[in-house]
Design a protein around this motif. Structure first.
Motif, mmCIF file in Angstrom:
data_model
loop_
_atom_site.group_PDB
_atom_site.id
_atom_site.type_symbol
_atom_site.label_atom_id
_atom_site.label_comp_id
_atom_site.label_asym_id
_atom_site.label_seq_id
_atom_site.Cartn_x
_atom_site.Cartn_y
_atom_site.Cartn_z
ATOM 1 N N ILE A 5 -72.744 -60.297 -22.234
ATOM 2 C CA ILE A 5 -73.174 -61.147 -20.907
ATOM 3 C C ILE A 5 -73.659 -62.772 -20.635
ATOM 4 O O ILE A 5 -74.551 -62.753 -22.102
ATOM 5 N N GLN A 6 -73.321 -63.371 -20.731
ATOM 6 C CA GLN A 6 -73.311 -64.826 -20.138
ATOM 7 C C GLN A 6 -72.774 -65.615 -19.124
ATOM 8 O O GLN A 6 -72.153 -65.436 -18.291
ATOM 9 N N PRO A 7 -74.040 -66.484 -18.709
ATOM 10 C CA PRO A 7 -73.648 -67.093 -18.025
ATOM 11 C C PRO A 7 -72.206 -68.076 -17.783
ATOM 12 O O PRO A 7 -71.838 -68.591 -19.502
ATOM 13 N N ILE A 8 -71.493 -68.271 -16.738
ATOM 14 C CA ILE A 8 -70.537 -68.492 -16.421
ATOM 15 C C ILE A 8 -70.016 -69.603 -15.189
ATOM 16 O O ILE A 8 -71.722 -69.972 -14.294
ATOM 17 N N GLY A 9 -69.307 -70.475 -15.821
ATOM 18 C CA GLY A 9 -69.043 -72.134 -15.068
ATOM 19 C C GLY A 9 -67.506 -72.076 -14.483
ATOM 20 O O GLY A 9 -67.537 -71.268 -14.889
ATOM 21 N N ASN A 10 -67.134 -73.033 -13.646
ATOM 22 C CA ASN A 10 -65.650 -73.493 -13.476
ATOM 23 C C ASN A 10 -64.645 -72.332 -14.251
ATOM 24 O O ASN A 10 -63.861 -72.469 -14.031
ATOM 25 N N ALA A 11 -65.442 -73.544 -15.597
ATOM 26 C CA ALA A 11 -64.241 -73.083 -16.718
ATOM 27 C C ALA A 11 -63.771 -71.580 -16.503
ATOM 28 O O ALA A 11 -62.448 -71.154 -17.197
ATOM 29 N N TRP A 55 -72.509 -64.841 -13.924
ATOM 30 C CA TRP A 55 -72.404 -64.062 -15.348
ATOM 31 C C TRP A 55 -70.810 -63.281 -15.277
ATOM 32 O O TRP A 55 -70.329 -62.766 -14.065
ATOM 33 N N GLY A 56 -71.080 -62.878 -16.438
ATOM 34 C CA GLY A 56 -69.595 -62.416 -16.941
ATOM 35 C C GLY A 56 -69.958 -61.770 -18.123
ATOM 36 O O GLY A 56 -71.036 -61.923 -18.752
ATOM 37 N N ALA A 57 -69.521 -60.551 -18.125
ATOM 38 C CA ALA A 57 -68.971 -59.834 -19.013
ATOM 39 C C ALA A 57 -68.134 -59.807 -19.593
ATOM 40 O O ALA A 57 -66.888 -59.698 -18.903
ATOM 41 N N PHE A 58 -68.258 -59.401 -20.906
ATOM 42 C CA PHE A 58 -66.782 -59.938 -21.367
ATOM 43 C C PHE A 58 -66.873 -58.568 -23.067
ATOM 44 O O PHE A 58 -68.011 -58.461 -23.375
ATOM 45 N N GLY A 65 -66.264 -58.051 -16.239
ATOM 46 C CA GLY A 65 -67.335 -57.971 -15.394
ATOM 47 C C GLY A 65 -67.763 -58.743 -14.532
ATOM 48 O O GLY A 65 -67.352 -59.917 -15.234
ATOM 49 N N THR A 66 -68.368 -58.828 -13.168
ATOM 50 C CA THR A 66 -69.148 -59.863 -12.778
ATOM 51 C C THR A 66 -70.249 -60.309 -11.873
ATOM 52 O O THR A 66 -69.997 -58.950 -11.094
ATOM 53 N N ILE A 67 -71.282 -60.263 -11.929
ATOM 54 C CA ILE A 67 -72.021 -60.803 -10.599
ATOM 55 C C ILE A 67 -73.130 -62.251 -10.561
ATOM 56 O O ILE A 67 -72.488 -62.678 -11.478
ATOM 57 N N ALA A 68 -73.833 -62.115 -9.950
ATOM 58 C CA ALA A 68 -73.332 -63.811 -9.651
ATOM 59 C C ALA A 68 -74.933 -63.116 -8.392
ATOM 60 O O ALA A 68 -74.703 -62.415 -7.225
ATOM 61 N N ALA A 78 -79.694 -63.547 -2.586
ATOM 62 C CA ALA A 78 -78.040 -62.545 -2.951
ATOM 63 C C ALA A 78 -77.566 -62.238 -3.812
ATOM 64 O O ALA A 78 -76.874 -63.211 -4.429
ATOM 65 N N ILE A 79 -77.260 -61.134 -4.122
ATOM 66 C CA ILE A 79 -76.344 -60.686 -4.659
ATOM 67 C C ILE A 79 -75.079 -60.577 -4.668
ATOM 68 O O ILE A 79 -73.988 -60.019 -3.312
ATOM 69 N N ARG A 80 -73.801 -61.299 -4.970
ATOM 70 C CA ARG A 80 -72.740 -61.539 -4.715
ATOM 71 C C ARG A 80 -71.739 -61.117 -5.602
ATOM 72 O O ARG A 80 -72.400 -61.748 -7.287
ATOM 73 N N LYS A 81 -70.768 -60.880 -5.971
ATOM 74 C CA LYS A 81 -69.383 -60.581 -6.339
ATOM 75 C C LYS A 81 -70.216 -59.880 -7.779
ATOM 76 O O LYS A 81 -69.334 -60.111 -8.965
ATOM 77 N N MET A 82 -69.983 -58.940 -7.535
ATOM 78 C CA MET A 82 -70.716 -58.092 -8.306
ATOM 79 C C MET A 82 -69.251 -57.243 -8.691
ATOM 80 O O MET A 82 -69.418 -55.615 -7.787
ATOM 81 N N PHE A 83 -68.641 -56.748 -9.219
ATOM 82 C CA PHE A 83 -67.667 -56.463 -10.270
ATOM 83 C C PHE A 83 -67.220 -55.661 -11.284
ATOM 84 O O PHE A 83 -67.043 -56.369 -12.590
ATOM 85 N N VAL A 84 -66.205 -55.096 -11.418
ATOM 86 C CA VAL A 84 -66.835 -54.207 -13.146
ATOM 87 C C VAL A 84 -65.039 -53.458 -12.608
ATOM 88 O O VAL A 84 -64.468 -53.025 -11.966
ATOM 89 N N LYS A 85 -64.739 -54.051 -13.910
ATOM 90 C CA LYS A 85 -63.159 -53.799 -13.935
ATOM 91 C C LYS A 85 -63.213 -51.870 -14.288
ATOM 92 O O LYS A 85 -63.635 -51.347 -15.022
#
Length: 162
Positions: A5-11, A55-58, A65-68, A78-85
């Motif tokens: 799990i790591q912070p992710i950016g525009n890339a 953050w992205g889970a890889f 997965g993602t959470i923001a 506010a929690i946003r974009k909490m999704f897990v495949k």
């Protein structure tokens, strides 16, 4: 299986969009498009620069997965974009829990005491997940004035981590 799990950016925007839209549109038939979620095209501007994070889970380089966190007040987010495949959900993998713990740890390190979120009635498993993690359901009228509302959300939660 090693989960990172790591912070992710525009890339990582394209991977995040692909994961999130697939879940929203195909799995849950939520009528939402990328045009409704411009934040996903500008992760750094929308989340990181404002004091939050994304953050992205890889697994093996694949985003599963993602959470923001949107920081919308001095001590609130506010929690946003909490999704897990789909294939990686559930207690066996515990990815949603790991993502949430990463976000809460970030909040603790950055002086954010109150976390809010909105979700959608149809996402029953998400509601159970938040309730298991001590989030308390609140009325829309009791959200902070600065809470960034999403039009689709109709159920709201709050967690104090002070």
């Amino acid at each position: 299986m090693k989960i990172q799990i790591q912070p992710i950016g525009n890339a990582y925007a394209e991977q995040a969009i692909d994961l999130i839209l697939t879940i929203q549109q195909k799995e849950f038939n939520i009528p939402i498009t990328i045009q409704d979620q411009p934040d996903l095209l500008q992760i750094e501007n929308f989340y990181t620069q404002a004091g939050g994070n994304f953050w992205g889970a890889f697994v093996d380089g694949e985003m599963i997965g993602t959470i923001a966190l949107v920081k919308f007040d001095d001590r609130a987010g506010a929690i946003r974009k909490m999704f897990v495949k789909k294939e990686f959900r559930g207690k066996e993998f515990n990815i949603a829990q790991m993502l949430l713990e990463k976000l809460i740890s970030f909040c603790n390190d950055n002086g954010i005491d109150d976390i809010y979120l909105g979700t959608i009635t149809v996402l029953k498993a998400a509601q159970r997940f938040y309730e298991r993690n001590h989030f308390v359901k609140i009325e829309k009228d009791n959200l902070p004035a600065k809470f960034p509302l999403m039009s689709a959300d109709d159920i709201f939660y709050h967690l104090n981590i002070d």
